[in-house]
Scaffold this motif. Sequence first.
Motif, PDB file in Angstrom:
ATOM      1  N   LYS A  42       0.796  -1.220   0.000  1.00 17.26           N
ATOM      2  CA  LYS A  42       0.000   0.000   0.000  1.00 17.26           C
ATOM      3  C   LYS A  42       0.834   1.278   0.000  1.00 17.26           C
ATOM      4  O   LYS A  42       0.527   2.208  -0.731  1.00 17.26           O
ATOM      5  CB  LYS A  42      -0.967  -0.001   1.172  1.00 17.26           C
ATOM      6  CG  LYS A  42      -1.963   1.128   1.115  1.00 17.26           C
ATOM      7  CD  LYS A  42      -2.958   0.984   2.223  1.00 17.26           C
ATOM      8  CE  LYS A  42      -3.999   2.091   2.149  1.00 17.26           C
ATOM      9  NZ  LYS A  42      -4.738   2.043   0.889  1.00 17.26           N
ATOM     10  N   LYS A 121     -11.106   4.901  18.258  1.00 14.79           N
ATOM     11  CA  LYS A 121      -9.654   4.973  18.394  1.00 14.79           C
ATOM     12  C   LYS A 121      -9.292   5.885  19.553  1.00 14.79           C
ATOM     13  O   LYS A 121      -9.970   6.883  19.801  1.00 14.79           O
ATOM     14  CB  LYS A 121      -9.015   5.504  17.105  1.00 14.79           C
ATOM     15  CG  LYS A 121      -9.106   4.570  15.920  1.00 14.79           C
ATOM     16  CD  LYS A 121      -8.394   5.183  14.714  1.00 14.79           C
ATOM     17  CE  LYS A 121      -8.456   4.261  13.513  1.00 14.79           C
ATOM     18  NZ  LYS A 121      -7.784   4.845  12.330  1.00 14.79           N
ATOM     19  N   LEU A 137     -10.977   0.133   6.007  1.00 19.95           N
ATOM     20  CA  LEU A 137      -9.945  -0.898   5.958  1.00 19.95           C
ATOM     21  C   LEU A 137      -9.310  -0.950   4.584  1.00 19.95           C
ATOM     22  O   LEU A 137      -9.979  -0.749   3.570  1.00 19.95           O
ATOM     23  CB  LEU A 137     -10.538  -2.267   6.306  1.00 19.95           C
ATOM     24  CG  LEU A 137     -11.274  -2.351   7.647  1.00 19.95           C
ATOM     25  CD1 LEU A 137     -11.845  -3.755   7.824  1.00 19.95           C
ATOM     26  CD2 LEU A 137     -10.365  -2.008   8.807  1.00 19.95           C
ATOM     27  N   SER A 138      -8.045  -1.222   4.555  1.00 22.46           N
ATOM     28  CA  SER A 138      -7.322  -1.370   3.303  1.00 22.46           C
ATOM     29  C   SER A 138      -7.478  -2.787   2.780  1.00 22.46           C
ATOM     30  O   SER A 138      -7.358  -3.757   3.538  1.00 22.46           O
ATOM     31  CB  SER A 138      -5.836  -1.048   3.519  1.00 22.46           C
ATOM     32  OG  SER A 138      -5.052  -1.526   2.459  1.00 22.46           O
ATOM     33  N   HIS A 141      -4.376  -4.765   3.473  1.00 19.11           N
ATOM     34  CA  HIS A 141      -4.191  -5.294   4.824  1.00 19.11           C
ATOM     35  C   HIS A 141      -5.209  -6.379   5.148  1.00 19.11           C
ATOM     36  O   HIS A 141      -4.938  -7.250   5.989  1.00 19.11           O
ATOM     37  CB  HIS A 141      -4.265  -4.158   5.840  1.00 19.11           C
ATOM     38  CG  HIS A 141      -3.085  -3.244   5.780  1.00 19.11           C
ATOM     39  ND1 HIS A 141      -3.151  -1.959   5.270  1.00 19.11           N
ATOM     40  CD2 HIS A 141      -1.786  -3.431   6.153  1.00 19.11           C
ATOM     41  CE1 HIS A 141      -1.967  -1.403   5.344  1.00 19.11           C
ATOM     42  NE2 HIS A 141      -1.115  -2.257   5.868  1.00 19.11           N
ATOM     43  N   THR A 322       3.250  -0.602  11.840  1.00 19.20           N
ATOM     44  CA  THR A 322       2.080   0.061  11.246  1.00 19.20           C
ATOM     45  C   THR A 322       1.214  -0.943  10.504  1.00 19.20           C
ATOM     46  O   THR A 322      -0.026  -0.931  10.619  1.00 19.20           O
ATOM     47  CB  THR A 322       2.526   1.180  10.303  1.00 19.20           C
ATOM     48  OG1 THR A 322       3.322   2.127  11.029  1.00 19.20           O
ATOM     49  CG2 THR A 322       1.325   1.904   9.720  1.00 19.20           C
ATOM     50  N   ASP A 323       1.868  -1.838   9.740  1.00 21.17           N
ATOM     51  CA  ASP A 323       1.112  -2.867   9.028  1.00 21.17           C
ATOM     52  C   ASP A 323       0.437  -3.825   9.997  1.00 21.17           C
ATOM     53  O   ASP A 323      -0.706  -4.255   9.770  1.00 21.17           O
ATOM     54  CB  ASP A 323       2.035  -3.641   8.082  1.00 21.17           C
ATOM     55  CG  ASP A 323       2.538  -2.782   6.937  1.00 21.17           C
ATOM     56  OD1 ASP A 323       1.817  -1.828   6.580  1.00 21.17           O
ATOM     57  OD2 ASP A 323       3.625  -3.072   6.407  1.00 21.17           O
ATOM     58  N   GLU A 326      -2.660  -2.269  11.394  1.00 24.19           N
ATOM     59  CA  GLU A 326      -3.755  -2.307  10.424  1.00 24.19           C
ATOM     60  C   GLU A 326      -4.359  -3.702  10.326  1.00 24.19           C
ATOM     61  O   GLU A 326      -5.578  -3.850  10.178  1.00 24.19           O
ATOM     62  CB  GLU A 326      -3.247  -1.855   9.057  1.00 24.19           C
ATOM     63  CG  GLU A 326      -2.929  -0.375   8.960  1.00 24.19           C
ATOM     64  CD  GLU A 326      -4.149   0.488   9.212  1.00 24.19           C
ATOM     65  OE1 GLU A 326      -5.234   0.154   8.671  1.00 24.19           O
ATOM     66  OE2 GLU A 326      -4.050   1.457   9.978  1.00 24.19           O
ATOM     67  N   SER A 327      -3.521  -4.735  10.440  1.00 16.75           N
ATOM     68  CA  SER A 327      -4.053  -6.096  10.446  1.00 16.75           C
ATOM     69  C   SER A 327      -4.916  -6.325  11.676  1.00 16.75           C
ATOM     70  O   SER A 327      -5.958  -6.985  11.616  1.00 16.75           O
ATOM     71  CB  SER A 327      -2.909  -7.114  10.402  1.00 16.75           C
ATOM     72  OG  SER A 327      -2.175  -7.000   9.190  1.00 16.75           O
ATOM     73  N   ARG A 329      -6.628  -4.023  13.216  1.00 19.59           N
ATOM     74  CA  ARG A 329      -7.880  -3.316  12.953  1.00 19.59           C
ATOM     75  C   ARG A 329      -8.793  -4.158  12.054  1.00 19.59           C
ATOM     76  O   ARG A 329     -10.012  -4.186  12.255  1.00 19.59           O
ATOM     77  CB  ARG A 329      -7.613  -1.972  12.289  1.00 19.59           C
ATOM     78  CG  ARG A 329      -7.014  -0.912  13.206  1.00 19.59           C
ATOM     79  CD  ARG A 329      -6.880   0.413  12.498  1.00 19.59           C
ATOM     80  NE  ARG A 329      -8.179   0.900  12.053  1.00 19.59           N
ATOM     81  CZ  ARG A 329      -8.484   1.174  10.792  1.00 19.59           C
ATOM     82  NH1 ARG A 329      -7.577   1.006   9.828  1.00 19.59           N
ATOM     83  NH2 ARG A 329      -9.696   1.616  10.471  1.00 19.59           N
ATOM     84  N   CYS A 330      -8.201  -4.811  11.073  1.00 21.86           N
ATOM     85  CA  CYS A 330      -9.010  -5.661  10.183  1.00 21.86           C
ATOM     86  C   CYS A 330      -9.687  -6.776  10.960  1.00 21.86           C
ATOM     87  O   CYS A 330     -10.888  -7.028  10.799  1.00 21.86           O
ATOM     88  CB  CYS A 330      -8.135  -6.240   9.076  1.00 21.86           C
ATOM     89  SG  CYS A 330      -7.508  -5.014   7.895  1.00 21.86           S
TER      90      CYS A 330
END
Length: 1074
Positions: A42, A121, A137-138, A141, A322-323, A326-327, A329-330
Amino acid sequence: MSNEQKDVAEKRDSAVSKVKGPGGKVFKRSTSMYLNVVAPHKPIRPTLVEEEEDIMPEGSKFTLYGDDDYVPSERIQELLNSVTDIKHRAHKVFSEMDVLKKRGEDFEWREVARWVKYEEKMEEGGERWSKPHVASLSMHHLVETRRQLMDGVMHLDTEAYSISQVVEKFLDEWIKLGQLDPLLRQHVRTLLLKQHRHGTEKGEKKKIRGDMSRAASTNSFSQLTNVSSQISLNNSHSHTSLESLDNEWAGNYTKKQNERILRKIPKGSEVANIMIAAIDELQSGLCGFMRLNDGRCLGDLTEVNLPTRFVFILAGPSKFITDYMESGRCLGTMMVDDIFREVAYKCRNKDDLVAGIDEFLEQVTVLPPGEWDPKIRIEPPDAVPNQQFRKTPSSADFFEGTVVTAPGGDDDEDEGHADPDLTLSCRPFLGLIRDIRRKAPFYLSDYKDAIHIQCIASFIYIFLATLTPNVTFGGMLGKSTNQYMGVMECIFAAAVTGIAFALFAGQPLNILGSTGPMLVLEKIIYDICKDQEWDFLPFRAWIGIWTAGFLLLIVMWDLSALVKYITRFTEESFACLIALIFIYEAFLKLAEIGSEEAPVELHPSGNFTPRVCHCVLPDTVTTMAPMHGSLNHTLSNMTTTMTSVINSTMGMTTDAMEHDNMTHLSKADCKEMFGEWHCVGPVPDAFMFSIILYFGTFGIAIFCVTFKTFPCFPTFVRQIISDFGVLIAIVLMVVVDYLLGLPTPKLTVPEEFKPTRSDRGWFINPVSDKNPWWLALAAGLPAIIGTILIFMDQQITAVIVNRKENLLKKGKGYHLDLFVLSILVAAHSLLGLPWYVAATVSAIAHIQSLRKESESTAPGDKPAFLGVREQRVTALLVGILSGLAVLITNVLKVIPMPVLYGVFFYMGFSALKGMQFIDRVLLFFMPTKYQPDYKYLRHVRLWRVHIFTFIQILCLVALWVVKSIKSISIGFPLLVVFTGVVRKILDCVFTQYELKYLDDILPNAKKDKVKDSEKNEKSEPTFKNINGNGLDKHNIVGSDEKKPAFYISNDSHDYDSAYKRKEGIRNNAFDTKL
């Protein structure tokens, strides 16, 4: 791409393992083989390279499971159907994500995000939570999370009683798989067992936890080589020591729980703890997912006292933190998804869980990167579709008729008032018997459900809102019938009908009251009797008896079933008319204050004319001697009940002297002498202050009722203010009026319980010497008109109250309502009381004042409308208090009439809100780009909507004209029936497809098979798309002979073969996966 970006990409690529695909192609492990594409990283967008070789050779088929038939939705459906034991029953999930952060010289787990339904958050600084929002969400990710779970460790139905046991099981498995160096075991365990700090939690931690942290921190990484070389992986002493320490801490650690968020979490919920850690000593990522055998409290792992059922740990080098977040969060977002949550509870292995992610990905909506900023927090929607349709995705279920559709979806057929009991019957009173059987089980609950503070506010509001119309209607009725029926009769009628209807009716939410057409009917009957010199009340009694008999015939043969032909078109035309009349009458009465009760002097010449009052005694005239010619002229033109007129002159006469002796009479003295007090001249400030009271009451009521949606104050405070909004407005304005003391007109109620005329009693003998015998038979003719009027007024209001939008659960009672009303009509006729029917605006106000909304809602979730508090107590108390109004005149007489007129305005205004008819009228004045996204605008062309609205406006205007002209207003109910005829004619102008969205489908109407060529002037597509809601979208997907799994061909052979196989039409070559 800059050199710095290339270096970052190379470091990332070097940390990611690779795998061989078909044809010898080498892919990164982060690549989604399921998607058959290489997911780009990303942060770095790929650049275009000319003549680059295709990543996947043409014709190659490579899926993760080696099965071309893999369909995630079908696998999930099989999982949900096969795992049905109580142990794996899904609960609601509260997700919490903690990140390992440094605090001083030590580390701690700090809560950074949480999910009840929407994401919250922790803002920078850790001082406050963000506003709940829809998680953005990305896709990258999401795919990475899928890969991490595939490569990571998974434990299902594991017995663990503490967080240390959970960590030990993960460590053993990571070391066994070679993902973790045994030398790092103690260091990783120490970090994973650090204390947790939640939200804005501050203060000192308990000593035991601090001791454990300090003991663990003594093992620095520089000592790990020497220490770890002497530690056995199965060192029972070390394990026992740490376990005992953890158990001791878990038993003694106490902290203040977040009660506020706990109230928002549904009862019976369990926790999914997500732990993200950056550990520089690790060379690659560690991932573990555990589902405990039973939910257990694992110490301070969670900010609320709820058992933990899922633990997800993701740790790795700090450059990927950071990745990893995000995972996390997913996964946290997926755990609160209705379907994935059930998959997490019921999955039998890792493949089931991955299939759950794949099914989630199929439902994801992607936003283009150049048109949306992922940092923007999306506001939660007002309503979300039900996700149960995702449980039955196969076309086999569609053919079996088991496809679950989302409520409110486009496929929801609005069948209007389709009730199986609304049918004409050859068996007498069958509908009445069914109504009694339907309502009898709920009779006791109709009283128990009233035990709520909302009912107190409702009954006071409805009492004041109905008392004023009764008093006003009584005054007009008295003038029309020479006081044979006046204010006292109307108040008594309100008490009798209110109590009886509340106790025995099928729909006690209806409020009975007076109507304009009934007043016209009463006047016509009186005028006929006056012209023929007949006794009015005995003749009216026969009409009432005939009317009651006709109503009983309607009940006997279930003719109330005809209400199923009353659609939204007729309902809203009628309800809108009544609401507009309320608003019009409110302004008209306000204007009358300025012209009669508190006249205002416009354009004064400079000399203020004083207000003069005088007392008029019976059979005598007593006036104050005029001092000016202009005042004398005004007095001479007054219309009073005086029996003689004084010719005033400037000289002093005997009459003037006689009057001069009466100038000292006060208002109280005049009343004692049975005189009437009359005033003439302007009243300073009274009219202008009445306007302030009028609009002040309306404005405060609107503000208070909508206050529950404001972000200020706790929920229960806002809810109470909203429930008592109208009462608060009335009390405030009454207090202001009392403090200022201006002579505004006040509510007047009779102080004695007796008939308005002294020459009549409370029982009317139908037999009169003045009336010929044949009048008892002739009364049947006007009774037919009265029957139509009562039936239409009563049943249209009942239909509006019983609409499915109100979510009533205790059933309808059209036949029972009319049966009770027929008895009341007969009783009122013999008591000499006016006939009352369901009052539309009062009934709507009653419904709105009893609306129920969900109390325990997730942060950010809008309160859901749960229905109406169905009970009999509020209507019963309104009836009782109406009868006792003569006993509380001292309280009622302080209420200014402008305040009650403001309540009228509010009732009419609130009745108009939410009407589709009003929304469609406003579309005439809106540019297209500003028009709301109404459902009917998606399916019906705008100009067709305008035609439908224009026809409805013509019907409304016709109703208004007929009702306003007294000479023809008796035909008002017939015109209401004619609106139903107009609606039937519209079937020839509009298609059933269009009418389904603009109105209700008439019973037994032909269901036209509407094609896109008829609706949108488009050709018929090859395939029908059965989407998640089970809807036929009629989208063309192509002319290829191979058909996708979620498409059904129009060809009858495909339908028949699919039906015989009990499965959907499947094409393995067409990949339905993203």
